[in-house]
Design a protein around this motif. Structure first.
Motif: not given
Length: 799
Positions: A218-228, A267-277
């Motif tokens: 899950x952490x790899x998905x949030x930090x690397x996969x979703x931004x890409x 929402x907390x897990x994803x963080x504000x930048x991803x939620x904005x996206x």
């Protein structure tokens, strides 16, 4: 491959230095300027050299990276790609390496080869490549023994398990991803290679697989996969954008499930930048006009899926505008004239409404949605808009349906009515019936309460009417869609009613349901017959017995459970002999006989053969066991069907062919020989009404064929039929005159000796019929026809 084997054989005879030069030349083939043929041949050559022990270990650092590239070679070309043969050959190289080298030699490269082979095994589009990679992996595990978790993986990812692509993506790869060495390589491959794959199905599977892989990292998905993925979603490339949107939705949904298990907020897990996206995705696409044009269809579908998954994740957004915008997009897609887009929107709609519109404060908004959909359903001038809104009403969640249930049911029933405008709109009627079925499932717990007995009966009436819809257009029998939807509706509603309130199912209603389904099980279209057969069987053997089925004990003897469990419902040869037995029960006779008439009088050879052999075998059996009374009853039913459908070609044309076969089968000989029987007279009267003024040549020819069968009747109809045939001998169309003469000749040949007319001149009559050129002008053949009438002793027709 021949060249590769030749290179292998020659190289084996060269000294080491020269052999190494050959290897160097082969390696030069692997460069971006070369075509796919060079890569394919190069891989085969490397495999042959490796298999013969001619690739020295010092060359492996050069060879392995090339082979790893070849394992994932996939060059898009138009609407397909080139590279499956190269990937297949690269798997052969890996297989040959396993046999050629000691495990110490291959050890530095083991992990990279293992990861890449697993990627091909799980994610290759082509079945032959997945199987080849699985075989190569197995060979390496067996001979090298150094592949991480090799035995555990092989038990799941064997040669046969990887054959089904869905299984390889959705089940095998998550199992392999539980081993840490493979988790990140598998996710990276999907992210870099498959999210923007040229094949839409692969992109869809990739998104679902990422959903299944999220719990593994899950952490790899949030930090690397979703931004890409958000970067790819902003790409100008349509494939990349489509795959990214699908994947974001699936990953967010999967992360929400994990958050729920850990009692944390998504929402907390994803963080504000991803939620904005996430919040800005749909507005950004609107701004860039990504919902327009051909690519717009793909993006609409993807965004509907994205909305559904984000709604399932129950995210809290910074403003209500996001939800409103999503609802507007779904409403646009519901009115869109592409079935796939409508289906995606209708899947997302109930999830969005349940998550974000269920509070009591939003009741006015709920009513507004319902009224908007009803208005579009009843007034839209395009069929597609009506279809979308019918299905949308059927998909609404229970809390929105209940307050307006009566209005929604009445609106859907109204949209199933045939009017001059909607006559050809078979799909919108089908979807309204599907909506009524969905609605009855959603509100099943309220049967007998909010969903009153009267409403249930209304819905049953619509399904019963749907079974009689035989709309035809240039595509053929489009009414079949409505009949199939009605059969499924009857099954679904009956199984729900019997669970909640069996008193609704009175004897008359159950008789209509069973007889209607049985009729569909003996009609012309194979698909409809198979569906109706399965539904009939499910109603007989439901877990909670359905009350008031007439003649139940006798019927389950005809349909024994152990035989029907394995019965091929698509096979006319298997189903007709069973359903024809229902003719003996009065409650089923009319419907089953109508279905049998349409099949026996059909156009398809196998259908006609199977239905007529089953029916006439049944007639002969009944005549033998019960005497002629039962046959007379069935003949009366056939006559009633004919009488009730006068001038309706859908029934009368097959009826002509059915009667011709019936008269010629010998089953009703006793009726035809009986001077007191009025059956031939009544049938002849209907036939004469049917062909009077008929301009359809084929129907007239069928009429001639059945009229000729009356020559064997021992009473007055024989002469009436001959008069009508003699009129047709002077028909204005030469083809009809010729056909009538030929058919009369054949019938007189068979039945002439015992016919009920002056048979003394039979030879002369036959001579005149066969020797006259009936394609001459009417004036030329009329005297010959008049002479024939005198020879037969029947009145000469006059204008």
């Amino acid at each position: 491959w021949s060249a590769a084997k030749g290179v292998g054989r020659v190289t084996g005879r060269l000294p080491q230095e020269l052999a190494d030069e050959v290897v160097g030349s082969v390696l030069e083939l692997f460069n971006p300027r070369e075509g796919d043929g060079a890569w394919h041949g190069g891989c085969l050559a490397l495999a042959e050299l490796g298999r013969r022990g001619l690739l020295l270990p010092k060359r492996l650092p050069e060879v392995v990276p090339v082979v790893l590239k070849a394992l994932v070679y996939d060059e898009p070309r138009g609407y397909s790609s080139v590279g499956s043969h190269i990937r297949d050959a690269a798997c052969y190289v890996c297989w040959s390496f396993a046999r050629a080298y000691e495990k110490d030699v291959l050890k530095p490269f083991v992990n990279e080869i293992a990861y890449t082979l697993i990627i091909v095994t799980c994610y290759d589009r082509e079945i032959n490549c997945r199987r080849a990679a699985s075989a190569a992996f197995q060979e390496n595990v067996g001979r090298q023994g150094t592949f991480p978790h090799g035995i555990d993986i092989l038990t799941v990812a064997d040669f046969f398990a990887v054959s089904v692509r869905n299984n390889a993506y959705l089940n095998i790869s998550p199992f392999i991803a539980q081993f840490e060495e493979y988790t990140v390589p598998l996710i990276d491959h999907l992210l870099n290679r498959k999210v923007d794959h040229w094949d839409c199905v692969v992109r869809d599977l990739t998104a679902k697989t990422l959903h299944n892989l999220t719990p593994k990292a899950p952490d790899y998905m949030i930090t690397t996969v979703l931004p890409k993925l958000f970067e790819k979603a902003a790409s100008i490339d349509l494939n990349s954008r489509h795959g990214a949107v699908l994947s974001i939705g699936e990953i967010v949904h999967s992360l929400s499930i994990i958050s729920k298990e850990h009692n944390s907020k998504t929402e907390t897990v994803l963080g504000t930048p991803l939620m904005d996206f996430i919040e800005n995705l749909v507005p950004d696409f609107r701004q860039k006009y990504y919902f327009r044009g051909l690519g717009g269809e793909l993006m609409r579908q993807a965004c509907c899926d994205f909305i559904e998954k984000c709604s399932l994740a129950s995210l809290n957004y910074s403003s209500n505008d996001v939800i409103e915008d999503w609802l507007n997009l779904l409403n646009e897609c519901i009115s869109y004239n592409v079935p796939n887009i409508q289906a995606a929107a209708i899947n997302a709609l109930p999830v969005l409404l349940t998550t974000h519109f269920s509070s009591g404060a939003l009741v006015p908004k709920q009513k507004e949605i319902v009224l908007k959909y009803i208005h579009e359903l009843l007034t839209a001038s395009q069929q597609e808009i009506r279809m979308g809104h019918a299905l949308a009403l059927g998909a609404l969640p229970k809390f929105i349906l209940e307050p307006s249930l009566e209005t929604i049911i009445d609106s859907l029933i109204q949209s199933t009515q045939i009017t001059p405008v909607t006559l050809k709109w078979a799909e919108s009627r089908r979807d309204a019936i599907k909506a009524l079925t969905s609605l009855s499932v959603t509100t099943a717990d309220e049967i007998g309460r909010t969903l009153t007995k009267e409403n249930v009966w209304k819905i049953y009436d619509v399904f019963q009417e749907g079974l009689k819809d035989y709309t035809q257009d240039k595509r053929g029998d489009v009414g079949a869609w409505i009949r199939e939807a009605s059969v499924l509706g009857l099954q679904t509603l009956t199984l729900k009613v019997v669970e909640k309130d069996p008193t609704i199912l009175n004897e008359d209603l159950v008789a209509k349901i069973m007889a209607g389904v049985a009729q569909q099980a003996v009609e012309k279209i194979d698909r409809s017959r198979a569906l109706a057969g399965r539904v009939f069987y499910s109603l007989l053997y439901n877990d909670i017995p359905i009350p008031n089925i007439q003649d139940y004990v006798e019927i389950i003897k005809i349909f024994p459970k152990e035989i029907c469990d394995d019965l091929n419902w698509n096979s006319a040869a298997d189903t007709f002999p069973k359903f024809v037995e229902l003719l003996q029960f009065p409650a089923y006779t009319y419907n089953v006989m109508m279905g049998m008439i349409c099949s026996v009088g059909g156009m398809t050879e196998t259908l006609v053969k199977n239905s007529s052999s089953s029916l006439f075998a049944y007639f002969k059996k009944e005549k033998k066991c019960k005497g002629t009374a039962e046959i007379d009853r069935l003949c009366e039913v056939a006559y009633t069907i004919f009488k009730n459908h006068q001038k309706i070609d859908r029934i009368t044309v097959p009826m002509f062919r059915f009667l011709e076969k019936l008269f010629g089968s010998g089953c009703i000989e006793h009726t035809l020989q009986d001077h007191t029987s009025d059956f031939p007279k009544k049938v002849l009267k209907l036939i004469l009404v049917e062909i009077a003024g008929c301009k359809d040549v084929y129907k007239l020819v069928d009429g001639v064929n059945i009229l000729a069968q009356f020559i064997q009747v021992k009473s007055e109809p024989c002469q009436s039929a001959l008069v009508q045939l003699s009129i047709l001998l002077c028909h204005r169309q030469a083809y009809i005159r010729k056909s009538t003469a030929a058919v009369m000749y054949e019938s007189l040949l068979v039945y002439g000796d015992t016919a009920n007319f002056n048979t003394e001149n039979l030879d002369e009559i036959m001579q005149v019929l066969s020797s006259t050129n009936w394609e001459d002008t009417v004036e030329a053949v009329k005297p010959v026809r008049n002479k024939l009438c005198e020879l037969m002793g029947i009145r000469v027709p006059v204008p």
